[in-house]
Design a protein around this motif. Structure first.
Motif, PDB file in Angstrom:
ATOM      1  N   LYS A 134       0.812  -1.205  -0.132  1.00 28.15           N
ATOM      2  CA  LYS A 134       0.041   0.104   0.139  1.00 28.15           C
ATOM      3  C   LYS A 134       0.736   1.144  -0.213  1.00 28.15           C
ATOM      4  N   GLU A 135       0.458   2.025   0.960  1.00 30.82           N
ATOM      5  CA  GLU A 135       1.218   3.493   0.548  1.00 30.82           C
ATOM      6  C   GLU A 135       2.808   3.372   1.138  1.00 30.82           C
ATOM      7  N   GLU A 136       3.130   2.323   2.057  1.00 28.08           N
ATOM      8  CA  GLU A 136       4.613   2.173   2.307  1.00 28.08           C
ATOM      9  C   GLU A 136       5.378   1.821   0.865  1.00 28.08           C
ATOM     10  N   GLY A 137       4.794   0.917   0.291  1.00 29.96           N
ATOM     11  CA  GLY A 137       5.071   0.403  -1.022  1.00 29.96           C
ATOM     12  C   GLY A 137       5.312   1.760  -1.917  1.00 29.96           C
ATOM     13  N   LEU A 138       4.407   2.602  -2.068  1.00 32.60           N
ATOM     14  CA  LEU A 138       4.551   3.786  -2.851  1.00 32.60           C
ATOM     15  C   LEU A 138       5.718   4.585  -2.492  1.00 32.60           C
ATOM     16  N   LYS A 139       5.881   4.828  -0.938  1.00 27.20           N
ATOM     17  CA  LYS A 139       6.997   5.611  -0.689  1.00 27.20           C
ATOM     18  C   LYS A 139       8.454   4.934  -1.041  1.00 27.20           C
ATOM     19  N   MET A 140       8.475   3.533  -1.220  1.00 27.44           N
ATOM     20  CA  MET A 140       9.532   2.966  -1.684  1.00 27.44           C
ATOM     21  C   MET A 140       9.863   3.304  -3.049  1.00 27.44           C
ATOM     22  N   LEU A 141       8.701   3.315  -3.818  1.00 28.63           N
ATOM     23  CA  LEU A 141       8.740   3.558  -5.211  1.00 28.63           C
ATOM     24  C   LEU A 141       9.346   4.992  -5.512  1.00 28.63           C
ATOM     25  N   ALA A 142       8.979   5.886  -4.646  1.00 31.66           N
ATOM     26  CA  ALA A 142       9.418   7.368  -4.608  1.00 31.66           C
ATOM     27  C   ALA A 142      10.797   7.221  -4.239  1.00 31.66           C
ATOM     28  N   THR A 143      11.176   6.555  -3.449  1.00 31.22           N
ATOM     29  CA  THR A 143      12.690   6.440  -3.224  1.00 31.22           C
ATOM     30  C   THR A 143      13.688   5.933  -4.178  1.00 31.22           C
ATOM     31  N   ALA A 144      13.161   4.930  -4.867  1.00 32.03           N
ATOM     32  CA  ALA A 144      13.892   4.520  -6.076  1.00 32.03           C
ATOM     33  C   ALA A 144      13.746   5.461  -7.112  1.00 32.03           C
ATOM     34  N   ARG A 145      12.932   6.189  -7.522  1.00 36.00           N
ATOM     35  CA  ARG A 145      12.851   7.236  -8.451  1.00 36.00           C
ATOM     36  C   ARG A 145      13.908   8.331  -8.135  1.00 36.00           C
ATOM     37  N   ASP A 146      13.943   8.523  -6.831  1.00 36.81           N
ATOM     38  CA  ASP A 146      14.954   9.704  -6.213  1.00 36.81           C
ATOM     39  C   ASP A 146      16.467   9.144  -6.555  1.00 36.81           C
ATOM     40  N   GLU A 147      16.568   7.686  -6.511  1.00 32.75           N
ATOM     41  CA  GLU A 147      17.996   7.244  -6.592  1.00 32.75           C
ATOM     42  C   GLU A 147      18.362   7.185  -8.261  1.00 32.75           C
ATOM     43  N   THR A 148      17.231   6.967  -8.793  1.00 25.37           N
ATOM     44  CA  THR A 148      17.651   6.593 -10.293  1.00 25.37           C
ATOM     45  C   THR A 148      17.128   7.467 -11.509  1.00 25.37           C
ATOM     46  N   GLY A 149      16.084   8.518 -10.951  1.00 30.27           N
ATOM     47  CA  GLY A 149      15.461   9.263 -12.015  1.00 30.27           C
ATOM     48  C   GLY A 149      14.494   8.539 -12.943  1.00 30.27           C
ATOM     49  N   LEU A 150      14.339   7.281 -12.513  1.00 34.06           N
ATOM     50  CA  LEU A 150      13.280   6.703 -13.510  1.00 34.06           C
ATOM     51  C   LEU A 150      11.912   7.120 -12.937  1.00 34.06           C
ATOM     52  N   ALA A 151      10.983   7.331 -14.153  1.00 34.01           N
ATOM     53  CA  ALA A 151       9.580   7.486 -13.603  1.00 34.01           C
ATOM     54  C   ALA A 151       8.975   6.192 -13.131  1.00 34.01           C
ATOM     55  N   VAL A 152       7.764   6.280 -12.354  1.00 35.48           N
ATOM     56  CA  VAL A 152       7.188   5.475 -11.866  1.00 35.48           C
ATOM     57  C   VAL A 152       5.990   4.950 -12.201  1.00 35.48           C
ATOM     58  N   VAL A 153       5.706   3.697 -12.503  1.00 34.67           N
ATOM     59  CA  VAL A 153       4.572   3.231 -13.194  1.00 34.67           C
ATOM     60  C   VAL A 153       3.967   2.279 -12.120  1.00 34.67           C
ATOM     61  N   THR A 154       2.644   2.415 -11.420  1.00 34.50           N
ATOM     62  CA  THR A 154       2.133   1.397 -10.673  1.00 34.50           C
ATOM     63  C   THR A 154       0.704   1.456 -10.653  1.00 34.50           C
ATOM     64  N   GLU A 155       0.014   0.523 -10.326  1.00 32.25           N
ATOM     65  CA  GLU A 155      -1.236   0.302 -10.429  1.00 32.25           C
ATOM     66  C   GLU A 155      -2.390   0.943  -9.274  1.00 32.25           C
ATOM     67  N   VAL A 156      -3.137   1.495  -9.896  1.00 34.00           N
ATOM     68  CA  VAL A 156      -4.284   2.022  -8.911  1.00 34.00           C
ATOM     69  C   VAL A 156      -5.692   1.255  -9.197  1.00 34.00           C
ATOM     70  N   ILE A 157      -6.072   0.798  -7.894  1.00 30.07           N
ATOM     71  CA  ILE A 157      -7.439  -0.187  -8.166  1.00 30.07           C
ATOM     72  C   ILE A 157      -8.593   0.227  -7.473  1.00 30.07           C
ATOM     73  N   ALA A 158      -8.794   1.487  -7.149  1.00 32.73           N
ATOM     74  CA  ALA A 158      -9.758   2.227  -6.653  1.00 32.73           C
ATOM     75  C   ALA A 158      -9.982   3.541  -6.843  1.00 32.73           C
ATOM     76  N   PRO A 159     -11.263   4.147  -7.156  1.00 26.21           N
ATOM     77  CA  PRO A 159     -11.274   5.562  -7.559  1.00 26.21           C
ATOM     78  C   PRO A 159     -10.865   6.380  -6.331  1.00 26.21           C
ATOM     79  N   GLU A 160     -11.050   6.017  -5.106  1.00 30.40           N
ATOM     80  CA  GLU A 160     -10.747   6.719  -3.971  1.00 30.40           C
ATOM     81  C   GLU A 160      -9.079   6.752  -3.762  1.00 30.40           C
ATOM     82  N   ASP A 161      -8.404   5.774  -4.272  1.00 29.49           N
ATOM     83  CA  ASP A 161      -6.848   5.896  -4.175  1.00 29.49           C
ATOM     84  C   ASP A 161      -6.240   6.574  -5.280  1.00 29.49           C
ATOM     85  N   VAL A 162      -7.027   7.204  -6.237  1.00 30.24           N
ATOM     86  CA  VAL A 162      -6.424   7.866  -7.393  1.00 30.24           C
ATOM     87  C   VAL A 162      -5.394   8.986  -6.984  1.00 30.24           C
ATOM     88  N   ASP A 163      -5.739   9.840  -6.077  1.00 30.89           N
ATOM     89  CA  ASP A 163      -5.056  10.994  -5.711  1.00 30.89           C
ATOM     90  C   ASP A 163      -3.670  10.554  -4.849  1.00 30.89           C
TER      91      ASP A 163
END
Length: 337
Positions: A143-172
């Motif tokens: 969940k959100e902890e995983g999103l934070k880890m993805l953001a860390t990986a982006r900070d480390e490498t500069g790669l854009a992050v592609v990740t799944e959203v499964i509910a309308p309330e989670d889009v933001d």
């Protein structure tokens, strides 16, 4: 739109149909043949009530001429659109490559994956923080902890992050961390989710449902476009058939067909499309040869210990070899990677 009247349709039936066509704001052009009368309805036929014409007296069939999707069709936009999100570009002369593990498992795993796939030439990082699974007992993501880890990986490498959203309330929430919102196959016709992504400023990767037709996929994309978000990529990830030798059947004719029908760029997922690591490289090469604008590949530091989809994930060395092979194919079809 073409309205074909039945043999022996009366003048009353024909006049009624002319009236019905004109009531929809279309112009009726009547063509009298030796056996049948045909009414050509001129104008934008994509209005409510068109399909109900087939139930009118004396009508044999109603055949649309325009695609049912307005904004996704090449009628609306002749040139292939280019989607840009951070380091990822899909739709240009270069084939975009999204790579990474099925699921974010811990920070060390996702950062190591990001570094490895970037070194091999990937232009974006994939990784699931929210995981819709067939079994409720399977790993559901961090969940959100995983999103934070993805953001860390982006900070480390500069790669854009592609990740799944499964509910309308989670889009933001997902949009705070991700550069691209992925709509998974199970959610392709989750219309509230499509509408929510249409209101987002983030690019969207829309995966084809396992039993969806291409028209259904394009109409799903239409929901996002109609919501005001023009940054949409389509993803062919295989469909369910009677075959059992692969996880799904990956129909690569989808790529040139979609290029004929829509301006949206097309990404191919040979990992889900085959379900077997040994088949991914060949199908990735075939996807590039067929004209795919992008690839999305599952890569894991140790696939045999992966919490999800290890059987179709590549090691870092396998991914590097795949990229080298795909570059040779890309060069042969005047593309780059």
């Amino acid at each position: 739109m073409i309205v074909v009247m039945k043999r022996g349709a009366s003048q009353k039936d024909i006049d009624h149909m002319i009236s019905q066509v004109e009531s929809l704001g279309l112009k009726a052009n009547v063509l009298h043949g030796t056996e049948r009368t045909v009414i050509a309805a001129i104008g934008d036929e994509r209005v409510n009530g068109v399909q109900s014409l087939e139930s009118s007296p004396g009508v044999d069939s109603v055949m649309p001429v325009l695609a049912p999707y307005k904004m996704a069709s090449r009628e609306a936009h002749d040139c292939t659109s280019v989607v840009k999100a951070g380091s990822l570009t899909v739709g240009g002369a270069s084939v975009g490559v999204i790579a990474g593990p099925c699921s974010v498992e811990d920070e060390e795993q996702i950062v190591a994956s990001a570094r490895a796939v970037k070194a091999a030439g990937a232009t974006a990082l994939r990784g699931g923080a929210f995981k819709p699974r067939t079994s409720p007992y399977s790993f559901q993501g961090l969940k959100e902890e995983g999103l934070k880890m993805l953001a860390t990986a982006r900070d480390e490498t500069g790669l854009a992050v592609v990740t799944e959203v499964i509910a309308p309330e989670d889009v933001d929430l997902v949009g705070e961390y991700a550069d691209v919102l992925q709509i998974g196959a199970r959610n392709m016709q989750n219309y509230r989710l499509l509408e929510a992504c249409g209101r987002s400023h983030r690019a969207v990767l829309l995966k084809r449902g396992p039993s969806a037709t291409l028209d259904e996929m394009l109409l799903a994309a239409e929901y996002i476009l109609d919501g005001g978000n023009s940054q949409v990529m389509l993803c062919e990830r295989g469909v369910r058939t009677f075959e059992s030798h692969t996880r799904f059947t990956l129909p690569l004719a989808t790529v040139p067909y979609l290029h004929e029908k829509t301006h949206l760029p097309v990404v191919v997922d040979p990992s889900h499309g085959t379900g077997h690591t040994s088949l991914v490289t060949d199908m990735a090469k075939a996807s590039v040869a067929a004209g795919a604008d992008g690839l999305i590949i599952e890569v894991h530091p140790c696939p045999e210990k992966a919490k999800s989809d290890g059987y179709q994930s590549m090691t870092f060395d396998q991914f590097d070899a795949m990229m080298k092979a795909c570059r040779r194919v890309a060069e042969a079809v005047d593309r780059t990677m």
